[in-house]
Structure formats: structure tokens, C-alpha cells
Scaffold this active site. Structure first.
Site, PDB file in Angstrom:
ATOM      1  N   LYS A 191     -20.823  -0.091  -3.659  1.00 52.07           N
ATOM      2  CA  LYS A 191     -19.927   0.663  -4.530  1.00 52.07           C
ATOM      3  C   LYS A 191     -20.755   1.457  -5.536  1.00 52.07           C
ATOM      4  O   LYS A 191     -21.689   0.929  -6.119  1.00 52.07           O
ATOM      5  CB  LYS A 191     -18.998  -0.312  -5.261  1.00 52.07           C
ATOM      6  CG  LYS A 191     -17.548   0.108  -5.167  1.00 52.07           C
ATOM      7  CD  LYS A 191     -16.592  -0.937  -5.649  1.00 52.07           C
ATOM      8  CE  LYS A 191     -15.294  -0.237  -5.992  1.00 52.07           C
ATOM      9  NZ  LYS A 191     -14.199  -1.130  -6.255  1.00 52.07           N
ATOM     10  N   GLU A 238       0.172  -9.462  -4.480  1.00 52.00           N
ATOM     11  CA  GLU A 238       1.239  -9.571  -5.467  1.00 52.00           C
ATOM     12  C   GLU A 238       2.324 -10.562  -5.041  1.00 52.00           C
ATOM     13  O   GLU A 238       2.891 -11.281  -5.873  1.00 52.00           O
ATOM     14  CB  GLU A 238       1.878  -8.194  -5.721  1.00 52.00           C
ATOM     15  CG  GLU A 238       0.992  -7.213  -6.480  1.00 52.00           C
ATOM     16  CD  GLU A 238      -0.074  -6.529  -5.623  1.00 52.00           C
ATOM     17  OE1 GLU A 238      -0.066  -6.735  -4.379  1.00 52.00           O
ATOM     18  OE2 GLU A 238      -0.915  -5.800  -6.173  1.00 52.00           O
ATOM     19  N   ARG A 257       5.880  -4.696  -4.517  1.00 51.66           N
ATOM     20  CA  ARG A 257       5.501  -5.481  -3.342  1.00 51.66           C
ATOM     21  C   ARG A 257       6.207  -6.841  -3.297  1.00 51.66           C
ATOM     22  O   ARG A 257       6.439  -7.401  -2.246  1.00 51.66           O
ATOM     23  CB  ARG A 257       3.992  -5.765  -3.395  1.00 51.66           C
ATOM     24  CG  ARG A 257       3.103  -4.697  -2.872  1.00 51.66           C
ATOM     25  CD  ARG A 257       3.006  -4.793  -1.372  1.00 51.66           C
ATOM     26  NE  ARG A 257       2.551  -3.563  -0.792  1.00 51.66           N
ATOM     27  CZ  ARG A 257       1.293  -3.294  -0.482  1.00 51.66           C
ATOM     28  NH1 ARG A 257       0.368  -4.188  -0.692  1.00 51.66           N
ATOM     29  NH2 ARG A 257       0.982  -2.147   0.069  1.00 51.66           N
TER      30      ARG A 257
END
Ligand SMILES: Cc1ncc(C[n+]2csc(CCOP(=O)(O)OP(=O)(O)O)c2C)c(N)n1
Length: 629
Positions: A277, A362, A390
Site C-alpha cells: 500500500k 457490518e 449492509r
């Protein structure tokens, strides 16, 4: 930008040599860093996928072959290579190009996205359509290791493994748990693969395991686990996928070789790619979390533009929950991969044993909270408004139906700005209001947020939701050690005007716009701080319906199902003769761009309020008070 200037599409890219690809990767990287330093955006993830993106478009025949990105925040190189280089300076700007893939924008954007863990399922749908239509193209889902923590991804993998169609999943793995030594094994695996030896070795291990079978199941299980250590891909293999990798995601040669070798693979295959990253930009490599979604920054120093020093709603929540948790060991903090965004960083450090980041999950977060609540813990589920969508069924089935005391704290309610329609929190008032047992509160400022949190924890049973925007509070300082209980569902009359017969019923901080209008103009009207959407303060509603002719509801939520609906239902049920006008978001998806621009567009700027108040007044003066709004 010698090479990049010549690339207008993947067709141009495919004319380059491997050596040139490497130079192109550097040029794309600089272009991304330079642009995002001015626009802000998802920098670290996009820097990590530059080579991966080049290799995919180089080897596969896009746009005939379909690349489906997960989340889509890592697609800046993809945008640059697929004809959007000229517009890149307008990244995430109103009227410019989105920070996420959008089918409206390009034929290379196969599926719209912004939320995590969707790529495998969406790509599988496309692969099945290809089979049904007897067409011939490749389908590639690119999913990050983080997004693989979401259950939806496994549902997709499970189905894909079962169907067995030709289907490629690229696992973009940028976590740090793969150390250098494992990286060396990775290189070896790639070499073995390209020499065609991998399968042979695996077959030998399988034979070995089969021979072990007679010793008993326990040993077999241990042996299998041993194989899993040697071949992390076994997880995927058990789901019906072939596994290839890990591959160095910044080594263009390896990437292209591997993609070429699996391009015509029969059946589902996972290619495990290791990336870093923030790759190629030191500040982002060192602090990938800070450069995940970054504001403008100085390229040379890596210094991120500081917003002003005012307190945000997130910070007030952060301080308040720490203050409450210090005194009460039953309080548990839960977040779904958004510790910092949701303001639980401090909490996580101070109370690590009571803090749970469940990953991008979630649904699990909510049901997990419900389980804790059955044991008298007080779970605080801090999830962005848009991501809590969600977990709709979990809120209903696992929390509300049992009337469990879970406190939902919804950050980023209302318009969020540059991230756009996938991220605006426009629906929570509606999707929460229809759930029985639910209490819904909306603070107008920081002090009210603090007291609502306290009230939610200690003075309300069952599920409670508090929602607030990505914004500053009006207060400079807040004493997070002093709490006042708010009586449920008491609204608050902020200003009463007996003459005008006009009353604003407001949920949330936009009430301060009306205060400003009252303070700076001669326009008069009453203002009620509703505080609760559910239950509503029917006493106050009765009072204002009896003393006013016009009610105006104000909510940073879609017009469907929120405060406007609730007040309209109340008025209709009680046969009042008042007229009701809404300040709410239109029943359509709101685009991306600066928050202020978007708010003005949907009628939420001070200018909009002022114009409305003025028109009301003029009509009232000419006795036409009925057709306003
Ligand atoms: C359902 C959902 N929850 C939370 C988020 C916020 N979010 C955006 S990117 C991201 C991390 C994704 O990790 P990974 O897939 O590994 O991609 P990386 O950023 O590491 O490249 C999160 C949590 C989201 N987009 N969707």
C-alpha cells in the site's frame, strides 16, 4: 510523462515492451501523486495497484474482457489507462470523474462500486451471463485482502466454486503479515508455477495425506493444516478454485507471466498477488492508513493539509465514549474496519479488551453486538450511515425483534462530498424509522450528541440510533464529563413566533442556519429542535399544529420515509389542516463533489433557506400562503 502521453487506451499500452511498462508505471505513479495532492483521494490503495492494473490491461483484452474491481478506490491507474487521463485533474470534483468505477463514465468500468466485498458476486453474474449467451471473454474480479473479510465475498466464492465456470479472482493482498522470508517462498512458488511443477508437488502432498488417512482423522486434520501453511491457497482450493501465487504485485514481468499462464485456465482460479500500500511514495508507504483517503497534501514533505481546529461530531463522539467507558466496564466499542473514521481510535487504545474491529463485516458487527447485549454488555456499534445499510436485516432480526439494547452510532449521515453516491448517508432515517422498538436521535450540536449518547446508554431500552454528519460542531469546547439526561422523546422549542404561523421542525445541525436567519434578518418563524425522529414528540407536534398554518420539516435524509413522512403521517392521522413542506434530499442518488456544492444543489445552503423563507413571507403578505415549496 514521455510514455504516458502516448497512452490513450489499453490498445496503446499493448504496443509497449516490458521494459517500457516499467517506465510507464513510474510515470503513472507520479501522475497519481501529483493529482491527488491537489484533489485529495484514495492514494495509498491506488499506488499499490499500478503494476497490477498495467499487467491486467496488458495481458487481457479489455474492454471485451471484464475487470470487476472491489471497492474501486484502487482504480486511479485503471482510469488513467482507459481514456480518462485528460479528466484526471477533475478527480472527485463536481462534474469531473468519480473516485470509483462508474459504468456511466467508461466502457472499461464494468460494475459500479464503493462498498466492499461485491466484486466476486458481480463478476460471477457477468460470467454466468457470458455462459448463457455463449459468448467468449474473460471475467476477472480484483479483490483486496481487507474486502475478503466481508462475508459477501465468501458467498460469491462459494457459488463460483460450485458453478465451476472459467472465472479469475485476483486477490490483491497488501497486508503486512507476509514477511520477507515468506516473500522468498512466494517467488519460488511463482517459478514453480511457470515451470509447471506446482501441481506435481501438490499431488505428492495429497498422496502423502491420503496415505496418512489410516492413522486417523486427528492426524489428517493436523496434516491438512500443515498443508495449509505450505499452501495458503488451500482455502480457495477447498472452495473449488485453483490457486496460483503468491506473486510479487510490483514485478511486472512475473505478473504478466502469471496472467498469461492462467488466461485460458479452465474453471475458477485465484491469483494471489502481493502488493504494498502506498508503493513508491515514501510518506504513504510509511503511513498507509493516513494516505488511505487523504486531503490535499504537499508532495515533497508529505504534509497533509490541516483543516481548521474546530471540533467535529466524530471527535465529540470519540471523547464522550472514552469518558463513559472509563466509568463503566460494560461499554463495548465495535466497528467494521473504520476505527479511525468512526472515532474509536482512542477507545481502542485505552480499552483494547472491550474494543472489536470486526473487519469489513457490518452484518457480523450488528449480530455480534446483539449477542453481547444478551449478556448485559452495552455494545456501541459505530458504523457509517452508508455501510450500516449492509446490516438492515441484522438490525431488525437480531436486535430489534428481541428489543436488545444496542447503541448504533452513525457517522457520515447526510451528504459526505467527494466520495459521492456510494458514500452519502441519505437513507438511515428512513431505513431505521420503519423498525419497531427503535429509538432514533439526531443531535443539533456537540453537547447534544454527548447527552444523547449518555441518554442512549443509560435511559433507553432496546435499540437506539444516533446519527450525525461529517461536519464541525458549533462549540469550541465540550465538557465530556458532564452529562444531562434528555427526556425521551422531548423536542425543544428554540424560537416561538406567534405571528408568522410558520414553524420549522428540524432534525440536526441545519437548525443553526435558521438561527442565523432569525438573528440576521427580519424574517420571523418558529423553530423546533425535534431531537427524536422515533418516537416523535407528539405533544409538541399537536401544539405547533394548533398554533401554526405552515410546517416545514428539515432533515439531511431522503424525502422518502424520514421526518417529512413522519410529520405528514401524524398530521393526516390527526386531521390537522396545516400545510407541510419538506427540506429533504430528493428521491434520487446525489452525485459527488464538494459538500457545499452538493448541498446547494439539493437546496440545503443558507441561500436556499433564505430564498424559501423570503418566498413564504411574500406569499403570506399577498395572502397566497398555500403554494410555497
Ligand atoms: C461495506 C464497506 N465497509 C467499509 C468500507 C470502507 N473501506 C473502504 S476501503 C476499505 C479497506 C479495504 O481493504 P482492501 O480491500 O484490502 O483494500 P486496500 O485499501 O487495502 O487496497 C474500507 C474498510 C467500504 N468501502 N465498504
Amino acid at each position: 510523462m514521455e510514455l504516458l502521453n502516448k497512452i490513450n487506451s489499453p490498445q496503446d499500452l499493448r504496443k509497449l515492451s516490458l521494459e517500457e511498462l516499467e517506465q510507464l508505471a513510474e510515470e503513472i505513479r507520479s501522475f497519481i501523486i501529483e493529482t491527488v495532492s491537489k484533489t485529495g483521494g484514495h492514494l495509498a490503495a491506488s499506488l499499490g495497484t499500478v503494476e497490477l492494473t498495467i499487467a491486467l490491461h496488458y495481458v487481457f483484452n479489455t474492454p471485451l474482457d471484464k475487470i470487476v474491481w472491489d471497492v474501486g478506490h484502487q482504480t486511479y491507474a485503471h482510469k488513467i489507462l482507459t481514456g480518462r487521463k485528460e479528466f484526471f485533474h477533475k478527480l472527485r470534483q463536481y462534474g469531473g470523474i468519480s473516485g470509483f468505477p462508474r459504468r456511466e463514465e467508461s466502457e472499461y468500468d464494468v460494475f459500479n462500486v464503493g462498498h466492499a466485498s461485491t466484486a466476486v458476486s458481480a463478476a460471477l453474474g457477468i460470467a454466468v451471463a457470458r455462459e448463457l449467451n455463449k459468448e467468449d471473454y474473460k471475467v476477472i474480479a480484483v479483490i483486496g485482502d481487507g474486502s475478503l473479510s466481508g462475508g459477501l465475498a465468501y458467498e460469491g466464492l462459494n457459488h463460483a466454486g460450485h458453478l465451476g465456470y472459467d472465472f479469475i479472482v485476483v486477490l490483491n493482498d497488501n497486508t503486512m503479515f507476509i514477511s520477507k522470508s515468506v516473500g522468498a517462498i512466494a517467488k519460488m512458488l511463482v517459478r514453480l508455477l511457470t515451470l509447471g511443477l506446482l501441481k506435481k508437488i501438490e499431488q505428492k502432498i495429497d498422496k502423502f495425506l491420503r496415505r496418512l488417512k489410516y492413522i486417523g482423522n486427528v492426524i489428517l486434520r493436523v496434516a491438512k493444516r500443515f498443508k495449509l501453511l505450505l499452501f495458503p491457497g488451500m482455502l480457495f482450493e477447498e472452495m473449488g478454485f485453483a490457486y496460483v501465487g503468491p506473486v510479487d504485485g510490483h514485478d511486472l514481468k512475473s505478473l504478466c507471466e502469471v496472467f498469461r499462464s492462467i488466461k485460458n485456465f479452465k474453471g475458477p482460479v485465484v491469483v494471489h498477488v502481493l502488493t504494498k500500500k502506498g508503493k513508491g511514495y515514501k510518506p504513504a508507504e510509511e503511513k498507509p492508513e493516513k494516505f488511505h483517503s487523504v486531503a490535499k497534501f504537499n508532495v515533497l514533505t508529505g504534509e497533509i493539509e490541516k483543516r481548521n481546529d474546530r471540533l467535529t461530531f466524530t471527535e465529540v463522539f470519540s471523547k464522550t465514549i472514552v469518558s463513559l467507558a472509563e466509568k463503566d466496564g460494560r461499554i463495548v466499542g465495535i466497528t467494521a474496519a473504520m476505527t479511525e473514521g468512526c472515532g474509536l481510535e482512542e477507545f481502542s487504545k485505552l480499552f483494547p479488551e472491550r474494543f472489536f474491529d470486526v473487519g469489513i463485516a457490518e452484518e457480523h458487527a450488528v449480530t455480534f453486538a446483539a449477542g453481547l447485549a444478551t449478556k448485559n454488555y452495552i455494545p456501541i456499534c459505530a458504523i457509517y450511515s452508508t455501510f450500516l445499510q449492509r446490516a438492515f436485516d441484522q438490525i431488525i432480526h437480531d436486535v430489534a425483534l428481541q428489543n436488545l439494547h444496542v447503541v448504533f452510532v452513525l457517522d457520515r449521515a447526510g451528504i459526505v462530498g467527494e466520495d459521492g453516491p456510494t458514500h452519502h448517508g441519505c437513507f438511515d432515517l428512513s431505513y431505521l424509522r420503519l423498525i419497531p422498538n427503535m429509538t432514533i436521535m439526531v443531535p443539533k450540536d456537540g453537547n447534544e450528541l454527548k447527552d444523547m449518547l449518555y441518554t442512549a446508554i443509560y435511559h433507553i431500552d432496546g435499540p437506539v440510533a444516533i446519527r450525525y454528519p461529517k461536519d464541525f460542531v458549533v462549540e469550541k469546547n465540550i465538557d465530556v464529563d458532564k452529562f444531562e439526561k434528555i427526556d425521551v422523546p422531548k423536542a425543544q422549542i428554540i424560537y416561538e413566533d406567534k405571528e408568522s404561523k410558520i414553524c420549522f421542525l428540524v432534525l440536526g445541525p441545519k437548525i443553526y442556519i435558521l438561527k442565523e436567519i432569525l438573528e440576521t434578518t427580519d424574517y420571523r418563524f418558529s423553530v423546533v429542535n425535534m431531537r427524536f425522529l422515533k418516537p416523535m414528540d407528539e405533544e409538541i407536534l399537536k401544539k405547533v399544529c394548533n398554533s401554526h398554518n405552515i410546517l416545514i420539516t428539515v432533515e439531511e435524509n431522503t424525502i422518502v420515509g424520514g421526518l417529512f413522512s413522519a410529520v405528514s403521517e401524524f398530521v393526516a392521522r390527526n386531521h390537522y389542516q396545516v400545510k407541510i413542506y419538506p427540506f429533504a434530499f430528493p428521491d434520487k442518488f446525489i452525485t459527488f463533489g464538494k459538500k457545499e456544492i452538493l448541498e446547494e444543489e439539493v437546496g440545503f445552503s443558507i441561500k436556499n433557506f433564505l430564498a424559501f423563507v423570503k418566498s413564504l413571507n411574500e406569499r403570506r403578505c399577498t395572502n397566497e400562503g398555500s403554494n410555497v415549496g
